[in-house]
Scaffold this active site. Structure first.
Site, short mmCIF file in Angstrom:
data_model
loop_
_atom_site.label_atom_id
_atom_site.label_comp_id
_atom_site.label_asym_id
_atom_site.label_seq_id
_atom_site.Cartn_x
_atom_site.Cartn_y
_atom_site.Cartn_z
N THR A 66 0.85 -1.22 0.06
CA THR A 66 -0.06 -0.10 0.05
C THR A 66 0.76 1.07 0.12
OG1 THR A 66 -1.85 -1.06 1.17
CG2 THR A 66 -1.77 1.04 1.21
N GLN A 123 -3.49 -21.44 18.70
CA GLN A 123 -4.25 -20.27 18.29
C GLN A 123 -4.31 -19.17 18.99
OE1 GLN A 123 -8.08 -22.02 17.24
NE2 GLN A 123 -7.55 -23.55 16.30
N CYS A 124 -4.11 -19.28 20.37
CA CYS A 124 -3.90 -18.27 21.23
C CYS A 124 -3.12 -17.05 20.61
CB CYS A 124 -3.92 -18.53 22.63
SG CYS A 124 -5.14 -19.54 23.37
N THR A 173 1.62 -4.68 4.27
CA THR A 173 1.32 -5.08 5.38
C THR A 173 0.83 -6.47 5.77
OG1 THR A 173 -0.79 -4.05 5.70
CG2 THR A 173 0.88 -2.66 6.55
N ASP A 204 1.75 -6.71 -4.43
CA ASP A 204 0.82 -6.49 -3.34
C ASP A 204 1.39 -7.72 -2.45
OD1 ASP A 204 -2.43 -5.78 -2.52
OD2 ASP A 204 -1.31 -7.41 -1.56
N SER A 205 1.57 -7.57 -1.31
CA SER A 205 2.31 -8.67 -0.63
C SER A 205 1.47 -9.76 -0.45
CB SER A 205 2.62 -8.03 1.02
OG SER A 205 1.72 -7.99 1.74
N1 ASP Z 1 -2.66 -5.51 0.42
C1 ASP Z 1 -1.54 -4.64 0.89
C2 ASP Z 1 -0.23 -5.45 0.80
O1 ASP Z 1 -0.18 -6.28 1.62
C3 ASP Z 1 -1.71 -4.04 2.32
C4 ASP Z 1 -0.88 -3.20 2.82
O2 ASP Z 1 0.15 -3.01 2.23
O3 ASP Z 1 -1.06 -2.55 3.81
O4 ASP Z 1 0.35 -5.31 0.00
#
Ligand code: ASP
Length: 336
Positions: A13, A272-273, A88, A56-57
């Site tokens: 992003t 999972q916690c 992210t 995009d990740s």
């Molecule tokens: N979809 C985006 C990514 O991970 C989200 C971001 O960067 O915040 O590339």
């Protein structure tokens, strides 16, 4: 001579722009430098490069991790630190993977990104980039770890997890305190930092993708469990279990895991916690897992567990060694 940082742009992003349809898509690196003009006045040198494809990740994969690791290996001696600009969504996976791939790391590798693109007025990207660069360039307070800097906090990468799709403080490290916190000054928790055991920096690029996550839920069917465990070429499974590592006690479930274990598939029990640790054998519901050779993951995150498994299966000579190393803290990813 001034310090120098290499900024590696992978996408996400932070560098996105809206296309005609209003959909966010990755754009080129020069837009990023234009968006933070004050960076031209800092006392350290910033060089930048970008991956062969900006993504995009959500499209992150083992090949791209190897490409990032290769850039760091090639440029290691020329820079005092590295900043990786990354989406992210899978940043915690990349940070975890890189932490295992870069052995005896002696310089900071700081991942950052943003929830809003740099070009937007309220973007969180500027603060994140500037903080990440300051940490990566700071020689006196060298944090020689793969870390994530986000919204004023520096976290150990393999302890981090993305927990908010909405808030600017999108990351958390539930089982390990931040390595640094930024206010007017950046305050470093040096006693929490892991320093390399030797100066013999080594980069591992082989990761084994024959792994799976088996997420337990009440009512999980035998068909689903078998479908996962019978995946061709499967070599490792992270069992995303309940509480302190608990799982159903039903005969068919334990038998299925037991057969997988006998076939040589490595089974890793991860809770999972969000916080706390796995204690195999504390309850009857995990006793059988220990008996059939499932390895307890202590307080590891899912992101670190899956990448640690990929790393060990890609680099160890035999399964027993993989199991032994899963139980050990290799890069500070677990509290044993
Ligand atoms: N979809 C985006 C990514 O991970 C989200 C971001 O960067 O915040 O590339």
């Amino acid at each position: 001579m001034n310090n120098a940082v290499l900024m590696i742009y992978t996408g996400g992003t932070i560098g996105m722009v809206q296309n005609e349809q209003g959909v966010l898509q990755p754009f080129k690196l020069d837009r990023i430098s234009d968006a933070v003009p004050l960076l031209k006045n800092v006392s350290y040198r910033i060089d930048s490069c970008q991956l062969s494809a900006i993504i995009d990740s959500s499209d992150m994969c083992v090949k791209v991790w190897a490409e990032i690791a290769q850039i760091i290996e090639k440029e290691y001696d020329r820079y005092d630190g590295f900043v990786v600009l990354h989406g992210t969504d899978t940043m915690a996976y990349t940070a975890s993977a890189l932490s295992f791939m870069l052995e005896n790391l002696g310089k900071p590798v700081v991942l950052t990104g943003s929830q809003l693109p740099l070009g937007m007025l309220r973007s969180d990207g500027r603060g994140n980039i500037v903080g990440a660069l300051e940490i990566a360039s700071a020689q006196k307070t060298n944090i020689p770890e793969v870390s994530i800097y986000f919204e004023d906090k520096l976290y150990r990468g393999n302890r981090s997890t993305k927990f908010s799709a909405q808030n600017f403080d999108a990351f958390a490290s539930f089982n390990y305190p931040p390595l640094a916190t930024a206010g007017i000054d950046i305050s470093y928790n040096k006693h929490l930092v892991l320093y390399p055991e030797s100066t013999d920096f080594k980069v591992y690029k082989a990761l084994n993708e024959n792994v799976a996550v088996l997420t337990l839920f009440p009512g999980i069917s035998q068909k689903l469990v078998n479908a996962i465990l019978d995946t061709p070429d499967l070599e490792g499974v992270v069992i995303s279990s309940y509480g302190s590592g608990n799982a159903p006690t039903e005969g068919w479930f334990i038998d299925a895991l037991s057969k997988a274990s006998e076939k040589g598939i490595v089974l890793y029990d991860v809770t999972q916690c969000k916080s706390g640790t796995v204690r195999i054998g504390q309850y009857a519901t995990s006793y059988d897992l220990g008996r059939i050779g499932v390895v307890g993951g202590y307080d590891i995150t899912i992101e670190a567990a899956i990448t640690k498994m990929m790393f060990l299966l890609g680099n160890c000579s035999d399964r027993e060694q993989v199991k032994q190393l899963l139980k050990q803290s290799l890069r500070g990813e677990i509290t044993v």
